[in-house]
Design a protein around this motif. Structure first.
Motif, PDB file in Angstrom:
ATOM      1  N   ARG A 262       4.897  -2.948   0.061  1.00 10.32           N
ATOM      2  CA  ARG A 262       5.254  -4.138  -0.724  1.00 10.32           C
ATOM      3  C   ARG A 262       6.527  -3.902  -1.531  1.00 10.32           C
ATOM      4  NH1 ARG A 262      -0.264  -3.729  -1.023  1.00 10.32           N
ATOM      5  NH2 ARG A 262      -0.191  -2.649  -2.998  1.00 10.32           N
ATOM      6  N   GLY A 263       7.521  -3.311  -0.891  1.00 10.59           N
ATOM      7  CA  GLY A 263       8.806  -3.073  -1.527  1.00 10.59           C
ATOM      8  C   GLY A 263       8.839  -1.901  -2.478  1.00 10.59           C
ATOM      9  N   ARG A 264       7.738  -1.171  -2.574  1.00 15.73           N
ATOM     10  CA  ARG A 264       7.656  -0.025  -3.491  1.00 15.73           C
ATOM     11  C   ARG A 264       7.655   1.269  -2.679  1.00 15.73           C
ATOM     12  NH1 ARG A 264       3.132   2.633  -5.122  1.00 15.73           N
ATOM     13  NH2 ARG A 264       1.846   0.961  -4.229  1.00 15.73           N
ATOM     14  N   PRO A 265       8.585   2.213  -2.954  1.00  9.52           N
ATOM     15  CA  PRO A 265       8.640   3.456  -2.178  1.00  9.52           C
ATOM     16  C   PRO A 265       7.491   4.390  -2.529  1.00  9.52           C
ATOM     17  CG  PRO A 265      10.238   3.559  -3.956  1.00  9.52           C
ATOM     18  CD  PRO A 265       9.640   2.172  -3.984  1.00  9.52           C
ATOM     19  N   VAL A 266       6.893   4.998  -1.488  1.00 11.94           N
ATOM     20  CA  VAL A 266       5.818   5.967  -1.704  1.00 11.94           C
ATOM     21  C   VAL A 266       6.095   7.285  -0.980  1.00 11.94           C
ATOM     22  CG1 VAL A 266       4.058   4.199  -2.051  1.00 11.94           C
ATOM     23  CG2 VAL A 266       4.497   5.053   0.262  1.00 11.94           C
ATOM     24  N   GLY A 267       7.230   7.371  -0.302  1.00 10.28           N
ATOM     25  CA  GLY A 267       7.550   8.604   0.411  1.00 10.28           C
ATOM     26  C   GLY A 267       8.703   8.401   1.369  1.00 10.28           C
ATOM     27  N   ALA A 291       7.243   4.754   9.704  1.00  7.49           N
ATOM     28  CA  ALA A 291       7.193   5.032   8.259  1.00  7.49           C
ATOM     29  C   ALA A 291       6.290   4.030   7.552  1.00  7.49           C
ATOM     30  CB  ALA A 291       8.601   4.995   7.665  1.00  7.49           C
ATOM     31  N   ASP A 292       6.272   2.782   8.054  1.00  5.73           N
ATOM     32  CA  ASP A 292       5.369   1.782   7.480  1.00  5.73           C
ATOM     33  C   ASP A 292       3.911   2.215   7.663  1.00  5.73           C
ATOM     34  OD1 ASP A 292       7.470   0.213   6.699  1.00  5.73           O
ATOM     35  OD2 ASP A 292       7.389  -1.113   8.437  1.00  5.73           O
ATOM     36  N   HIS A 293       3.599   2.795   8.836  1.00  6.68           N
ATOM     37  CA  HIS A 293       2.247   3.304   9.064  1.00  6.68           C
ATOM     38  C   HIS A 293       1.916   4.399   8.049  1.00  6.68           C
ATOM     39  CE1 HIS A 293       0.877   1.058  12.368  1.00  6.68           C
ATOM     40  NE2 HIS A 293       1.595   1.622  13.315  1.00  6.68           N
ATOM     41  N   ALA A 294       2.855   5.329   7.875  1.00  4.44           N
ATOM     42  CA  ALA A 294       2.630   6.425   6.933  1.00  4.44           C
ATOM     43  C   ALA A 294       2.452   5.888   5.513  1.00  4.44           C
ATOM     44  CB  ALA A 294       3.794   7.406   6.987  1.00  4.44           C
ATOM     45  N   ALA A 295       3.231   4.867   5.165  1.00  2.00           N
ATOM     46  CA  ALA A 295       3.112   4.270   3.831  1.00  2.00           C
ATOM     47  C   ALA A 295       1.737   3.643   3.637  1.00  2.00           C
ATOM     48  CB  ALA A 295       4.205   3.221   3.629  1.00  2.00           C
ATOM     49  N   VAL A 296       1.229   2.991   4.683  1.00  2.00           N
ATOM     50  CA  VAL A 296      -0.113   2.401   4.601  1.00  2.00           C
ATOM     51  C   VAL A 296      -1.159   3.491   4.381  1.00  2.00           C
ATOM     52  CG1 VAL A 296      -1.902   1.218   5.931  1.00  2.00           C
ATOM     53  CG2 VAL A 296       0.439   0.360   5.957  1.00  2.00           C
ATOM     54  N   ALA A 297      -0.994   4.620   5.077  1.00  2.74           N
ATOM     55  CA  ALA A 297      -1.939   5.732   4.903  1.00  2.74           C
ATOM     56  C   ALA A 297      -1.923   6.241   3.462  1.00  2.74           C
ATOM     57  CB  ALA A 297      -1.602   6.860   5.874  1.00  2.74           C
ATOM     58  N   VAL A 298      -0.724   6.394   2.901  1.00  2.00           N
ATOM     59  CA  VAL A 298      -0.603   6.867   1.515  1.00  2.00           C
ATOM     60  C   VAL A 298      -1.222   5.869   0.550  1.00  2.00           C
ATOM     61  CG1 VAL A 298       1.041   7.419  -0.323  1.00  2.00           C
ATOM     62  CG2 VAL A 298       1.431   8.278   1.984  1.00  2.00           C
ATOM     63  N   GLU A 299      -0.942   4.581   0.776  1.00  2.38           N
ATOM     64  CA  GLU A 299      -1.481   3.551  -0.107  1.00  2.38           C
ATOM     65  C   GLU A 299      -2.999   3.469   0.004  1.00  2.38           C
ATOM     66  OE1 GLU A 299      -1.209   0.275  -2.898  1.00  2.38           O
ATOM     67  OE2 GLU A 299      -0.109   2.118  -2.425  1.00  2.38           O
ATOM     68  N   ASN A 300      -3.518   3.592   1.230  1.00  2.67           N
ATOM     69  CA  ASN A 300      -4.975   3.583   1.401  1.00  2.67           C
ATOM     70  C   ASN A 300      -5.627   4.733   0.643  1.00  2.67           C
ATOM     71  OD1 ASN A 300      -4.863   1.332   2.997  1.00  2.67           O
ATOM     72  ND2 ASN A 300      -5.098   2.431   4.931  1.00  2.67           N
ATOM     73  N   ALA A 301      -5.002   5.921   0.736  1.00 11.99           N
ATOM     74  CA  ALA A 301      -5.538   7.084   0.022  1.00 11.99           C
ATOM     75  C   ALA A 301      -5.495   6.855  -1.485  1.00 11.99           C
ATOM     76  CB  ALA A 301      -4.756   8.333   0.394  1.00 11.99           C
ATOM     77  N   ARG A 302      -4.397   6.254  -1.962  1.00 16.12           N
ATOM     78  CA  ARG A 302      -4.280   5.986  -3.403  1.00 16.12           C
ATOM     79  C   ARG A 302      -5.348   5.006  -3.863  1.00 16.12           C
ATOM     80  NH1 ARG A 302      -2.959   2.359  -6.803  1.00 16.12           N
ATOM     81  NH2 ARG A 302      -2.543   0.839  -5.153  1.00 16.12           N
ATOM     82  N   MET A 303      -5.550   3.946  -3.081  1.00 14.18           N
ATOM     83  CA  MET A 303      -6.544   2.951  -3.461  1.00 14.18           C
ATOM     84  C   MET A 303      -7.954   3.535  -3.417  1.00 14.18           C
ATOM     85  SD  MET A 303      -4.973  -0.373  -1.459  1.00 14.18           S
ATOM     86  CE  MET A 303      -6.326  -1.433  -1.948  1.00 14.18           C
ATOM     87  N   PHE A 304      -8.201   4.411  -2.433  1.00 16.08           N
ATOM     88  CA  PHE A 304      -9.516   5.044  -2.349  1.00 16.08           C
ATOM     89  C   PHE A 304      -9.747   5.948  -3.558  1.00 16.08           C
ATOM     90  CE2 PHE A 304     -12.429   8.396  -0.854  1.00 16.08           C
ATOM     91  CZ  PHE A 304     -13.497   7.606  -0.453  1.00 16.08           C
ATOM     92  N   ASP A 305      -8.723   6.731  -3.926  1.00 15.24           N
ATOM     93  CA  ASP A 305      -8.850   7.587  -5.108  1.00 15.24           C
ATOM     94  C   ASP A 305      -9.069   6.756  -6.365  1.00 15.24           C
ATOM     95  OD1 ASP A 305      -8.525   9.819  -3.558  1.00 15.24           O
ATOM     96  OD2 ASP A 305      -6.398  10.071  -4.009  1.00 15.24           O
ATOM     97  N   GLU A 306      -8.347   5.626  -6.428  1.00 19.87           N
ATOM     98  CA  GLU A 306      -8.498   4.761  -7.594  1.00 19.87           C
ATOM     99  C   GLU A 306      -9.909   4.187  -7.664  1.00 19.87           C
ATOM    100  OE1 GLU A 306      -6.620   0.523  -8.961  1.00 19.87           O
ATOM    101  OE2 GLU A 306      -5.199   2.083  -8.346  1.00 19.87           O
TER     102      GLU A 306
END
Length: 523
Positions: A262-267, A291-306
């Motif tokens: 969503r326009g926010r860099p995560v890696g 890279a979009d796939h990788a970003a989704v993976a990072v975001e999913n992990a962040r949301m799960f941790d949250e």
């Protein structure tokens, strides 16, 4: 108009037969064909090739006619014999190296016929490199999307992204590098085709001041292509930890694309191409999609941790309420009862050193200490209270509980007003001080501990936290298997982008100093 019958269509079809078209027309069709067309004799020698064939093979016709050259061996074009049935067609797909060193994928078919007693082979071929690459990329994209959905961990998902990029594009190496948006700490998490110690080498380069493209791409949020990466890196001593790898590896151009959610860099996704390959727009577009796939993976992990943190927070609050409503009240009642018994004993004239008087006083002290410890535990279980009261107040409350329980003199110096800290920074600093006090109680044999919290005068906006004791000290450079306290404190502070120094002399004292840069300027 009625469609002509088969009987009526036959004469028209006959008019369009090859024999009726004439050799001139057929020759022009062969010359104008976008596919390569070649004719070989019974010995496998090339007797004709059209212009498209020469272009596809990267050689002029005069270089090919009359020869059986390496390209024919590569294509594995078979010879024919008069016994073979005329018109037989077979299809093949094979890799082909052009004179310029590029590797192409050719699809071809061949058929045999006889003319004037000679067995000839007609070969029709086309370059399907781009379509095959595109097909592999689409397949890799689909597999990656599926694997991310069912990946057991973020590491597994990022490893899969790197692997799919590596195999779909034939690059020399790939690395997926998540970057924490708050601390700006970059971590190499998924790799393919790279040395096992690649991450350690890059980290050493960073410490030497090498300009890592990861941070530049993260800030700019757009891809960069670095064609001369190899030459420039080999000429820069700050990249020395990678020099021996580069001299052995076939690494050429370097490409890095941002991982955006969503326009926010995560890696950042980084790729090393082979020396002879020049990446184009299509390559960057594919890498951006992966890279979009990788970003989704990072975001999913962040949301799960949250989600896990939220669930844990709710459970902590529930425990805090139960402890407050039951055990804390019981301890408070015990304290009041002990005090009442103590006063009754005094009214009956018991001496202060009477065993009963001493026992009741000790019971009162124990229950008061247990009550203070229980209140500190409730405070720890409700981190929201820490943010409400502030870091200094929270540390004072915890220090009072430790002092009451351990009969230890602890002083806390810091501003009375709440410091402008974000919740994550406040919590990590509190836990660091908590761990430091725990280490003092467990190992230091100290009689006094001092805690100091203030703005660092040498770095405006940074917070300075120090815990010092007058205990027996230790060797901070020694290895203590199973003792994770020091490592935990270091990880907490470095996770905030800060630094920690532990000074200790065996038999003298220990001082733990931590600085959190910019903590007091956080929004």
């Amino acid at each position: 108009m009625d469609e002509p019958s088969d009987a009526e269509a036959t004469p028209a079809a006959a008019e369009m037969s090859p024999e009726r078209l004439g050799l001139g027309t057929l020759a022009e069709l062969v010359r104008a064909s976008m596919d390569g067309i070649a004719v070989l004799d019974e010995r496998g020698r090339l007797v004709y090739i059209n212009p498209s064939g020469s272009r596809i093979l990267g050689r002029r016709a005069e270089q090919l006619v009359g020869r059986t050259g390496p390209f024919l061996t590569t294509l594995r074009l078979g010879r024919t014999t008069p016994s073979e049935a005329s018109g037989e067609v077979t299809a093949h797909s094979v890799g082909y190296h052009r004179p310029d060193g590029s590797e192409r994928e050719l699809e071809y078919s061949q058929s045999s016929f006889h003319a004037e007693g000679r067995g000839l082979v007609i070969v029709t071929f086309r370059d399907v490199t781009e379509s095959q690459v595109q097909a592999r990329r689409v397949a890799a994209f689909a597999r990656t999307a599926s694997s991310i959905a069912f990946a057991e961990s973020l590491q597994a998902a990022l490893d899969r992204v790197a692997s799919e990029v590596f195999h779909a594009t034939g690059v020399a190496g790939c690395a997926v590098v998540p970057v924490d948006p708050e601390s700006r700490i970059a971590t190499v998490s998924g790799t393919a085709g790279l040395p096992e110690d690649y991450a350690a080498r890059v980290e050493e380069c960073r410490r030497l001041g090498a300009p890592l493209a990861v941070y530049r791409v993260f800030e700019l949020q757009r891809p960069i292509v670095w064609p001369d990466w190899r030459r420039e890196v080999l000429g820069d001593p700050r990249w020395a930890p990678l020099h021996d790898v580069l001299r052995q590896a076939n690494w050429g151009a370097f490409v890095a694309v941002p991982m955006l959610v969503r326009g926010r860099p995560v890696g950042v996704l980084t790729v090393f191409y082979r020396e002879t390959y020049e990446p184009g727009e299509a390559d960057v577009a594919f890498l951006s999609a992966m890279a979009d796939h990788a970003a989704v993976a990072v975001e999913n992990a962040r949301m799960f941790d949250e989600l896990e943190r939220h669930t844990a927070l709710e459970e902590r609050h529930r425990l805090a309420r139960e402890l407050h409503d039951s055990i804390s009240q019981a301890l408070f009642a015990m304290t009041m009862t002990a005090r009442a018994v103590e006063l009754a004993a005094q009214r009956r004239g018991l001496a202060p050193d009477d065993p009963i008087e001493l026992g009741v006083a000790e019971l009162r002290d124990l229950t008061q200490g247990a009550l203070a410890e229980m209140r500190a535990l409730i405070f720890q279980l409700r981190p929201g209270a820490l943010h409400e009261e502030g870091l200094v107040a929270g540390i004072r409350r915890h220090a009072a509980a430790v002092a009451a329980r351990e009969r230890l003199d602890i002083s806390v110096e810091g501003p009375d007003d709440a410091l402008p800290l974000d919740e994550a920074t406040e919590n990590e600093l509190f836990r660091m001080v908590q761990e430091a006090l725990h280490n003092v109680v467990k190992h230091a044999q100290a009689s006094h501990v001092g805690v100091e919290i203030r703005e660092d005068p040498t770095e405006p906006g940074s917070l300075f936290v120090q815990v010092s004791d007058d205990g027996v000290g230790f060797d901070p450079d020694a290895d203590y298997p199973g003792h994770l306290g020091l490592r935990t404190m270091r990880e907490r502070i470095e996770g905030l982008g800060g630094r920690i120094v532990i000074d200790s002399t065996p038999g003298v004292s220990t001082v733990v100093r931590a600085v959190a840069p910019g903590a007091l300027t956080s929004p």
